[in-house]
Design a protein around this motif. Sequence first.
Motif, PDB file in Angstrom:
ATOM      1  N   ALA A 151      14.730  49.263  49.068  1.00 59.24           N
ATOM      2  CA  ALA A 151      14.631  48.570  47.779  1.00 59.24           C
ATOM      3  C   ALA A 151      13.719  49.342  46.836  1.00 59.24           C
ATOM      4  O   ALA A 151      12.659  49.833  47.244  1.00 59.24           O
ATOM      5  CB  ALA A 151      14.104  47.152  47.992  1.00 59.24           C
ATOM      6  N   VAL A 152      14.172  49.468  45.583  1.00 64.76           N
ATOM      7  CA  VAL A 152      13.362  50.095  44.533  1.00 64.76           C
ATOM      8  C   VAL A 152      13.436  49.209  43.301  1.00 64.76           C
ATOM      9  O   VAL A 152      14.420  48.501  43.082  1.00 64.76           O
ATOM     10  CB  VAL A 152      13.844  51.528  44.177  1.00 64.76           C
ATOM     11  CG1 VAL A 152      13.608  52.472  45.324  1.00 64.76           C
ATOM     12  CG2 VAL A 152      15.281  51.541  43.743  1.00 64.76           C
ATOM     13  N   GLU A 153      12.371  49.250  42.521  1.00 61.28           N
ATOM     14  CA  GLU A 153      12.370  48.536  41.253  1.00 61.28           C
ATOM     15  C   GLU A 153      11.372  49.204  40.338  1.00 61.28           C
ATOM     16  O   GLU A 153      10.488  49.942  40.783  1.00 61.28           O
ATOM     17  CB  GLU A 153      12.069  47.053  41.421  1.00 61.28           C
ATOM     18  CG  GLU A 153      10.715  46.730  41.998  1.00 61.28           C
ATOM     19  CD  GLU A 153      10.537  45.226  42.140  1.00 61.28           C
ATOM     20  OE1 GLU A 153       9.664  44.691  41.429  1.00 61.28           O
ATOM     21  OE2 GLU A 153      11.249  44.605  42.941  1.00 61.28           O
ATOM     22  N   GLY A 154      11.565  48.973  39.048  1.00 64.49           N
ATOM     23  CA  GLY A 154      10.668  49.565  38.084  1.00 64.49           C
ATOM     24  C   GLY A 154      11.100  49.240  36.678  1.00 64.49           C
ATOM     25  O   GLY A 154      11.983  48.405  36.461  1.00 64.49           O
ATOM     26  N   GLU A 155      10.465  49.906  35.730  1.00 59.04           N
ATOM     27  CA  GLU A 155      10.825  49.763  34.320  1.00 59.04           C
ATOM     28  C   GLU A 155      11.118  51.142  33.757  1.00 59.04           C
ATOM     29  O   GLU A 155      10.577  52.144  34.237  1.00 59.04           O
ATOM     30  CB  GLU A 155       9.687  49.106  33.525  1.00 59.04           C
ATOM     31  CG  GLU A 155       9.504  47.649  33.861  1.00 59.04           C
ATOM     32  CD  GLU A 155       8.474  46.970  32.981  1.00 59.04           C
ATOM     33  OE1 GLU A 155       8.035  47.549  31.959  1.00 59.04           O
ATOM     34  OE2 GLU A 155       8.108  45.827  33.319  1.00 59.04           O
ATOM     35  N   ALA A 156      11.976  51.166  32.766  1.00 61.21           N
ATOM     36  CA  ALA A 156      12.310  52.417  32.083  1.00 61.21           C
ATOM     37  C   ALA A 156      12.316  52.139  30.588  1.00 61.21           C
ATOM     38  O   ALA A 156      12.615  51.026  30.153  1.00 61.21           O
ATOM     39  CB  ALA A 156      13.673  52.920  32.534  1.00 61.21           C
ATOM     40  N   GLU A 157      11.977  53.180  29.813  1.00 66.74           N
ATOM     41  CA  GLU A 157      12.016  53.045  28.365  1.00 66.74           C
ATOM     42  C   GLU A 157      12.579  54.314  27.757  1.00 66.74           C
ATOM     43  O   GLU A 157      12.727  55.334  28.428  1.00 66.74           O
ATOM     44  CB  GLU A 157      10.636  52.714  27.798  1.00 66.74           C
ATOM     45  CG  GLU A 157       9.575  53.742  28.073  1.00 66.74           C
ATOM     46  CD  GLU A 157       8.202  53.291  27.567  1.00 66.74           C
ATOM     47  OE1 GLU A 157       8.141  52.449  26.650  1.00 66.74           O
ATOM     48  OE2 GLU A 157       7.211  53.788  28.094  1.00 66.74           O
ATOM     49  N   GLY A 158      12.900  54.224  26.474  1.00 67.45           N
ATOM     50  CA  GLY A 158      13.398  55.397  25.758  1.00 67.45           C
ATOM     51  C   GLY A 158      14.723  55.901  26.312  1.00 67.45           C
ATOM     52  O   GLY A 158      15.614  55.112  26.638  1.00 67.45           O
ATOM     53  N   MET A 159      14.816  57.227  26.457  1.00 71.93           N
ATOM     54  CA  MET A 159      16.075  57.844  26.883  1.00 71.93           C
ATOM     55  C   MET A 159      16.486  57.382  28.278  1.00 71.93           C
ATOM     56  O   MET A 159      17.663  57.138  28.519  1.00 71.93           O
ATOM     57  CB  MET A 159      15.952  59.373  26.834  1.00 71.93           C
ATOM     58  CG  MET A 159      17.235  60.086  27.252  1.00 71.93           C
ATOM     59  SD  MET A 159      18.703  59.615  26.286  1.00 71.93           S
ATOM     60  CE  MET A 159      18.476  60.635  24.860  1.00 71.93           C
ATOM     61  N   LEU A 160      15.540  57.242  29.204  1.00 74.19           N
ATOM     62  CA  LEU A 160      15.902  56.795  30.548  1.00 74.19           C
ATOM     63  C   LEU A 160      16.488  55.388  30.504  1.00 74.19           C
ATOM     64  O   LEU A 160      17.477  55.098  31.181  1.00 74.19           O
ATOM     65  CB  LEU A 160      14.703  56.861  31.494  1.00 74.19           C
ATOM     66  CG  LEU A 160      14.988  56.386  32.925  1.00 74.19           C
ATOM     67  CD1 LEU A 160      16.170  57.119  33.552  1.00 74.19           C
ATOM     68  CD2 LEU A 160      13.740  56.527  33.785  1.00 74.19           C
ATOM     69  N   ALA A 161      15.918  54.504  29.698  1.00 76.71           N
ATOM     70  CA  ALA A 161      16.473  53.151  29.570  1.00 76.71           C
ATOM     71  C   ALA A 161      17.889  53.218  29.021  1.00 76.71           C
ATOM     72  O   ALA A 161      18.787  52.497  29.476  1.00 76.71           O
ATOM     73  CB  ALA A 161      15.586  52.297  28.666  1.00 76.71           C
ATOM     74  N   ARG A 162      18.126  54.105  28.052  1.00 74.30           N
ATOM     75  CA  ARG A 162      19.462  54.267  27.462  1.00 74.30           C
ATOM     76  C   ARG A 162      20.447  54.769  28.513  1.00 74.30           C
ATOM     77  O   ARG A 162      21.554  54.250  28.643  1.00 74.30           O
ATOM     78  CB  ARG A 162      19.393  55.239  26.275  1.00 74.30           C
ATOM     79  CG  ARG A 162      20.732  55.500  25.599  1.00 74.30           C
ATOM     80  CD  ARG A 162      20.564  56.280  24.313  1.00 74.30           C
ATOM     81  NE  ARG A 162      19.843  55.499  23.308  1.00 74.30           N
ATOM     82  CZ  ARG A 162      20.422  54.555  22.552  1.00 74.30           C
ATOM     83  NH1 ARG A 162      21.715  54.307  22.665  1.00 74.30           N
ATOM     84  NH2 ARG A 162      19.712  53.875  21.680  1.00 74.30           N
TER      85      ARG A 162
END
Length: 168
Positions: A117-128
Amino acid sequence: MSILKIARMGHPVLLRRAAEVEDPTDPEIRRLIMDMAETMLDAGGLGLAAPQVHVPLRLFVWRNGDEVAALINPQIELLGPAESSGWEGCLSIPGLRGSVPRADRVAFRGLDVQGEAVEGEAEGMLARVMQHENDHLDGVLYPMRMTDFSLFGFNEELARAAARESHQ
């Protein structure tokens, strides 16, 4: 490892919801992920979803710096109201780009290539990229998310238009 054939817009595999991966530790899933990574890198992509290589399963890969990461059976949650429009292309829609509104931040969870299991947050280009690839798992192509088709075109024409604007 192998370079896989990429499905192009119009192929039915790109318009269906993909099935959950039942056994993420299956050696065939590991091999698929390695082949997808090689295919994505060879094609110059930032991400690649399994349906794009004619495999209707819920997994995708993306460039993570110099590495390639994978997310199996992903769940993506949009965070906050902040949204931006940005240019996107797609290996399944070669030669075209469009401006697509996407959430600026996402939370993600799923399984990695070892089935952990993995979890996290992404923003910017990675979120896109994550939103774009996750859309493929639901049969959604980026033009379906566009709100302004005047910002959609062939790469060469868009580059020419931008060059003309910069010289004015």
